[in-house]
Design a protein around this motif. Structure first.
Motif, short mmCIF file in Angstrom:
data_model
loop_
_atom_site.label_atom_id
_atom_site.label_comp_id
_atom_site.label_asym_id
_atom_site.label_seq_id
_atom_site.Cartn_x
_atom_site.Cartn_y
_atom_site.Cartn_z
N PHE A 137 0.77 -1.31 0.11
CA PHE A 137 0.07 0.10 0.03
C PHE A 137 0.96 1.17 -0.06
O PHE A 137 0.22 2.27 -0.37
N ALA A 138 2.15 1.23 0.54
CA ALA A 138 3.02 2.38 0.54
C ALA A 138 3.50 2.71 -0.82
O ALA A 138 4.11 3.75 -0.87
N GLU A 139 3.52 1.76 -1.89
CA GLU A 139 4.27 2.04 -3.17
C GLU A 139 3.29 3.05 -3.91
O GLU A 139 2.19 2.83 -4.07
N PRO A 140 3.87 4.24 -4.04
CA PRO A 140 3.04 5.22 -4.74
C PRO A 140 2.61 4.95 -6.53
O PRO A 140 1.48 5.45 -6.78
N ASP A 141 3.38 4.20 -7.07
CA ASP A 141 3.37 3.77 -8.29
C ASP A 141 2.44 2.83 -8.46
O ASP A 141 2.71 1.45 -8.14
N LEU A 142 0.97 2.70 -9.50
CA LEU A 142 0.03 1.60 -9.23
C LEU A 142 0.64 0.45 -10.08
O LEU A 142 0.50 -0.68 -9.40
N ALA A 143 1.51 0.60 -10.93
CA ALA A 143 2.12 -0.68 -11.65
C ALA A 143 3.07 -1.35 -10.84
O ALA A 143 2.94 -2.40 -10.82
N THR A 144 3.81 -0.56 -9.92
CA THR A 144 5.01 -1.22 -9.38
C THR A 144 4.01 -1.82 -7.93
O THR A 144 4.44 -2.84 -7.56
N ARG A 145 3.10 -1.16 -7.66
CA ARG A 145 2.26 -1.53 -6.64
C ARG A 145 1.60 -3.00 -6.79
O ARG A 145 1.49 -3.95 -6.02
N GLU B 205 -10.35 -2.75 -0.33
CA GLU B 205 -9.43 -1.62 0.30
C GLU B 205 -8.39 -1.66 -0.98
O GLU B 205 -7.71 -0.26 -1.19
N HIS B 206 -7.94 -2.55 -1.47
CA HIS B 206 -6.96 -2.37 -2.66
C HIS B 206 -7.32 -1.67 -3.51
O HIS B 206 -6.74 -0.65 -4.31
N ALA B 207 -8.57 -1.81 -4.10
CA ALA B 207 -9.31 -0.70 -5.11
C ALA B 207 -9.25 0.39 -4.79
O ALA B 207 -9.01 1.27 -5.66
N ARG B 208 -9.76 0.74 -3.41
CA ARG B 208 -10.15 2.09 -3.19
C ARG B 208 -8.55 2.91 -3.13
O ARG B 208 -8.41 3.98 -3.57
N ALA B 209 -7.52 2.25 -2.90
CA ALA B 209 -6.17 2.76 -2.78
C ALA B 209 -5.75 2.84 -4.23
O ALA B 209 -4.95 3.98 -4.50
N ALA B 210 -5.95 2.17 -5.22
CA ALA B 210 -5.81 2.41 -6.52
C ALA B 210 -6.25 3.51 -7.12
O ALA B 210 -5.73 4.15 -8.00
N VAL B 211 -7.59 3.80 -6.68
CA VAL B 211 -8.44 4.95 -7.20
C VAL B 211 -7.46 6.17 -6.89
O VAL B 211 -7.31 7.24 -7.82
N ALA B 212 -6.80 6.22 -5.60
CA ALA B 212 -6.15 7.55 -5.09
C ALA B 212 -4.73 7.52 -5.87
O ALA B 212 -4.40 8.80 -5.72
N THR B 213 -4.21 6.61 -6.61
CA THR B 213 -3.06 6.93 -7.49
C THR B 213 -3.41 7.88 -8.47
O THR B 213 -2.50 8.11 -9.19
N GLY B 214 -4.60 7.95 -9.18
CA GLY B 214 -5.08 8.42 -10.31
C GLY B 214 -4.75 7.63 -11.65
O GLY B 214 -4.90 8.48 -12.75
N ARG B 215 -4.16 6.74 -11.51
CA ARG B 215 -3.86 5.70 -12.46
C ARG B 215 -4.58 4.54 -12.84
O ARG B 215 -4.52 3.88 -14.01
#
Length: 211
Positions: free
Chosen positions: A95-103, A152-162
């Motif tokens: 969750f701490a990884e900011p880049d969605l692809a890397t996450r 929770e993963h999906a909500r966090a993914a939205v926050a990346t904007g990607r």
């Protein structure tokens, strides 16, 4: 040694022995459920494999489905600590990884490790669910918890904007690809390595979910 110190020492030894007995029971139950199925496994067999009295199993877990439920919890987390999966260090790092692809790539690696611990046991739970109402209820609990976690993963993914799909679609894609079936097919049956599986899963997720 004073009586008070001796009593504390004896109490501590008893707790440690009880915990060790429970670990052996859960390890034995996991292996038996996977090898011969939930329905074919008795608590007498579990106790014998763990080297404890069957009364010890009943005292600690109550019922066979109680053993199954706790064995599942331990398999998911990787140990018997009472720590929610999303609060464990490996998931916090994801969750701490900011880049969605890397996450998603990191999550694919973590999820593959979880599949190695849980996929065969989940197959046993599914096999039991058709004939055992308690097992069916456990399966429903497992699926609901997994869906909530992936939300929770999906909500966090939205926050990346990607994110390339809706939040619900992201959750559902993750849910569909983490139920153990793909790991069982590609790794258990077809002989893929966990590393190859994690790389493939990361590629699927990245292509489907990252904008």
């Amino acid at each position: 040694m004073s009586d008070g110190v001796k009593r504390r020492y004896d109490s501590s030894r008893r707790r440690e022995q009880a915990q060790e007995n429970q670990r052996r029971v859960l390890a034995a139950a996991h292996d038996l459920f996977v090898a011969q199925g939930y329905g074919a496994t008795t608590l007498t067999q579990v106790a014998a494999a763990a080297g404890v009295a069957v009364e010890t199993v009943y005292a600690a877990f109550g019922t066979k489905v109680g053993v199954l439920h706790r064995a599942w919890d331990v398999a998911v987390g990787g140990d018997d600590r009472d720590v929610h999966l999303l609060e464990r260090p490996e998931l916090r790092a994801v969750f701490a990884e900011p880049d969605l692809a890397t996450r998603l790539t990191a999550f694919a690696t973590v999820n593959t490790a979880i599949m190695r611990r849980t996929a065969r046991l989940l197959r046993a739970v599914r096999g039991a669910a058709g004939a055992d109402p308690a097992a069916a209820e456990l399966l429903d609990t497992i699926d609901r918890a997994r869906l909530e976690s992936l939300g929770e993963h999906a909500r966090a993914a939205v926050a990346t904007g990607r994110l390339a799909v809706t939040e619900d679609a992201c959750r559902d894609i993750l849910f569909a690809t983490t139920d153990g079936a793909l790991w069982l097919t590609l790794v258990d049956r077809q002989g893929w390595s966990d590393e190859a599986y994690a790389a493939w899963l990361a590629g699927i997720w990245t292509a489907s979910l990252v904008r």
